[in-house]
Design an enzyme around this catalytic site. Structure first.
Site, PDB file in Angstrom:
ATOM      1  N   TYR A 193      -8.244   2.516   6.032  1.00 50.53           N
ATOM      2  CA  TYR A 193      -9.101   3.042   5.162  1.00 50.53           C
ATOM      3  C   TYR A 193     -10.426   2.785   5.279  1.00 50.53           C
ATOM      4  O   TYR A 193     -11.042   1.988   4.721  1.00 50.53           O
ATOM      5  CB  TYR A 193      -8.575   2.082   3.764  1.00 50.53           C
ATOM      6  CG  TYR A 193      -7.179   2.666   3.352  1.00 50.53           C
ATOM      7  CD1 TYR A 193      -6.973   3.774   2.572  1.00 50.53           C
ATOM      8  CD2 TYR A 193      -5.852   1.919   3.576  1.00 50.53           C
ATOM      9  CE1 TYR A 193      -5.477   3.832   2.073  1.00 50.53           C
ATOM     10  CE2 TYR A 193      -4.751   2.197   3.310  1.00 50.53           C
ATOM     11  CZ  TYR A 193      -4.612   3.311   2.477  1.00 50.53           C
ATOM     12  OH  TYR A 193      -3.475   3.830   2.153  1.00 50.53           O
ATOM     13  N   GLU A 216       5.134  10.354   3.816  1.00 52.91           N
ATOM     14  CA  GLU A 216       4.971   9.084   3.202  1.00 52.91           C
ATOM     15  C   GLU A 216       4.574   8.899   1.875  1.00 52.91           C
ATOM     16  O   GLU A 216       4.317   9.917   1.123  1.00 52.91           O
ATOM     17  CB  GLU A 216       3.776   8.350   4.098  1.00 52.91           C
ATOM     18  CG  GLU A 216       3.499   7.215   3.811  1.00 52.91           C
ATOM     19  CD  GLU A 216       2.845   6.227   4.724  1.00 52.91           C
ATOM     20  OE1 GLU A 216       2.849   4.831   4.763  1.00 52.91           O
ATOM     21  OE2 GLU A 216       1.926   6.907   5.677  1.00 52.91           O
ATOM     22  N   ASP A 271       4.364   0.579   4.255  1.00 53.63           N
ATOM     23  CA  ASP A 271       4.095  -0.234   4.886  1.00 53.63           C
ATOM     24  C   ASP A 271       4.201  -1.836   4.092  1.00 53.63           C
ATOM     25  O   ASP A 271       4.543  -1.604   3.031  1.00 53.63           O
ATOM     26  CB  ASP A 271       2.829  -0.295   5.744  1.00 53.63           C
ATOM     27  CG  ASP A 271       1.812   0.109   4.867  1.00 53.63           C
ATOM     28  OD1 ASP A 271       1.772  -0.091   3.734  1.00 53.63           O
ATOM     29  OD2 ASP A 271       0.651   0.440   5.541  1.00 53.63           O
ATOM     30  N   ASP A 292       0.949  -1.170   0.116  1.00 52.88           N
ATOM     31  CA  ASP A 292       0.015  -0.007  -0.134  1.00 52.88           C
ATOM     32  C   ASP A 292       0.707   1.329  -0.120  1.00 52.88           C
ATOM     33  O   ASP A 292       0.578   2.175  -0.773  1.00 52.88           O
ATOM     34  CB  ASP A 292      -1.026  -0.137   1.408  1.00 52.88           C
ATOM     35  CG  ASP A 292      -1.388   1.231   1.538  1.00 52.88           C
ATOM     36  OD1 ASP A 292      -2.042   1.962   0.812  1.00 52.88           O
ATOM     37  OD2 ASP A 292      -1.238   1.803   2.752  1.00 52.88           O
TER      38      ASP A 292
END
Length: 520
Positions: free
Chosen positions: A285, A496, A136, A133
């Protein structure tokens, strides 16, 4: 990701300072004046930021403008580096290579290796592959399938741009890596994998995916635990893939379409949000709806099959969605397929949705419905992963520009300006890893921060050193509303990287690649 909130008119020019903007309306000119400090208007003889833009300068807009002609100025354009779009397009696709899970078919990314190759469904079938994703080591299907659908849409709309950049084959391989995984995900009738890996467990450690031991937990959607949002996005991208691959791989295209039909039927028969069925998904999510996702799938099944029944379903599902959520936010992301579906329905002649796309475009052009402009000119809508919103919005606007000749020039110029900001031309800070002299050195990404063959842990997260591996092409979250940005690994809000961050951005880059020139 780290929290639920994260992933979520003809004639003379009205602008005396921008004489080439001949189609610019008075209201548009007013906006340009208001934001001139933060924007370079590419007009004849205009100079700003050390760059002088010659009167005959044009830009590569073939993907959007088709056969519309402008003066050829190859030498002048080359001097200012229009090939940057092709370069960054290739880099963006490389980012998806770096996110691959399972047994890798090549060493395109030297610091990545095979990972989690023993993952299996409850029936014992192979569920390896797909993309991790973000920073991670989890495969969340809602953002993953939505991302793949945007990439497929980009390949369909801006194929000329991919080809001109020499990246069409790479784009096809990127899409197929995802669709192969989604086909494996529907491993039995009414059984659809909704997630591979556990976010809470994964976020309790800092390690390369190659070093994660054992098998990943696999979460399945079934009649008692539905996930219509995931099913809708998977059905959509598989239907799109059936169109993309129809000529070159008809057997594969037929397989994609068959699975798309089955997954769509499953998602419409057993309705519910996947994050209600998988509690771990809700922490990262959390889905707010699913009707727009099913409508998005129905539109593409209609496009793939020509069957009127799918268009009829799309209209019913969209009407139900609007009845529940009549005020969609001005963002396009994994939790909002309203705007994209409205655009496609409008193209298919469904008049009640034809006005919605222009509302979205105007919000981003003029700063409405929550969209603002930073002091240095970035169109901005939200702190967490701000640039994914900008990239997705630009992708949508460029898609809309294919239908609205009156706004084409304005949208193209706007996209050029926004991409210039993202690539560091406005601020000196590039937000694409590996691009430009000053790009993010510490993106929040486990594999990029850990050296292969060495033990990795929290010390790597807290290290002051640059990441030992450059995850080229990744778009970081980006700045706040005041253009402030901190390139630190723990700053997952701004630093990120994630597959959905590059989704629309990839299509934008392809749209800006071409062979004809047009002045801004």
């Amino acid at each position: 990701m780290n929290a639920a909130a994260s992933r979520k008119p003809a004639g003379g020019s009205a602008c005396s300072f921008a004489p080439n903007l001949s189609s610019t309306s008075a209201s548009s000119c007013k906006w340009f004046r208001a934001h001139r400090k933060g924007y370079t208007i590419f007009s004849a003889g205009h100079q700003q930021g050390g760059l002088s833009f010659p009167a005959d300068l044009g830009w590569p807009f073939a993907s959007v403008f088709g056969n519309e002609q402008a003066a050829p100025v190859a030498a002048a354009a080359a001097a200012l580096g229009p090939d940057k779009y092709a370069t960054v397009l290739g880099m963006s696709l490389e980012f998806y290579d770096a996110q691959r899970s399972g047994k890798l078919p090549d060493k395109r990314i030297s610091w990545r290796g095979d990972s989690l190759t023993s993952d299996r469904t409850p029936a014992g079938t192979d569920i390896t592959g797909g993309w991790y994703d973000a920073g991670d080591n989890v495969k969340f299907q809602l953002p993953g399938a939505w991302t793949a659908s945007m990439l497929a849409w980009g390949l369909l709309q801006f194929r000329d741009g991919f080809q001109a950049a020499g990246r069409y084959e790479h784009g096809l391989a990127t899409l197929r890596w995802a669709t192969d995984f989604f086909i494996r995900s529907y491993y039995a009738p009414e059984r659809l994998v909704g997630q591979v890996g556990n976010g809470a467990v994964d976020h309790s450690s800092w390690q390369r995916p190659e070093d994660v031991p054992g098998q990943s937990p696999v979460y399945v959607l079934d009649p008692r635990s539905p996930g219509s949002d995931v099913a809708g996005n998977i059905a959509a991208v598989l239907a799109q893939a059936s169109i993309v691959f129809r000529q070159r791989e008809p057997a594969y295209a037929a397989k994609c379409l068959a699975v798309a039909r089955s997954v769509f039927d499953f998602g419409t028969k057993y309705r519910g949000k996947y994050s209600d069925s998988t509690s771990d998904a809700g922490a990262f999510y959390k889905s707010s709806n699913y009707l727009d996702d099913l409508a998005w799938a129905a539109v593409w099944l209609h496009k793939a099959t020509g069957q009127a029944s799918y268009l009829a379903q799309a209209k019913v599902l969209m009407a139900q969605h609007v009845a529940q959520d009549s005020r969609p936010w001005a963002n396009i992301d994994w939790d909002n397929n309203f705007w994209t579906t409205a655009l496609m329905l409008g193209r298919l002649g469904v008049k009640e949705y034809a006005q919605f796309p222009r509302q979205f475009v105007d919000a981003w052009l003029y700063g409405r419905n929550g969209v603002i402009f930073t002091p240095k000119g970035l169109a901005w809508h939200g702190d967490w992963g701000a640039l994914r919103h900008t990239g997705n919005a630009l992708f949508y606007m460029l898609s809309y520009a294919k239908d609205d000749a009156g706004l084409r020039k304005q949208i193209l110029c706007f996209a050029q300006q926004q991409v210039a900001y993202i690539l560091g031309e406005r601020t000196g800070q590039s937000f694409v890893v590996g691009y430009g002299p000053n790009f993010p050195k510490q993106p929040h990404h486990r594999a990029a921060s850990c050296r292969a063959g060495q033990q990795c842990g929290w010390a790597a997260l807290d290290s002051a050193a640059a990441n030992p591996n450059i995850i080229r092409g990744a778009l970081v979250g980006g700045p706040d509303a005041s253009d402030r940005y901190s390139d630190t690994r723990r700053n997952f809000i701004q630093n990120e990287v994630a597959i959905d961050y590059n989704a629309g951005f990839t299509g934008v880059l392809a749209a800006l690649v071409g062979s004809t020139r047009m002045q801004c």
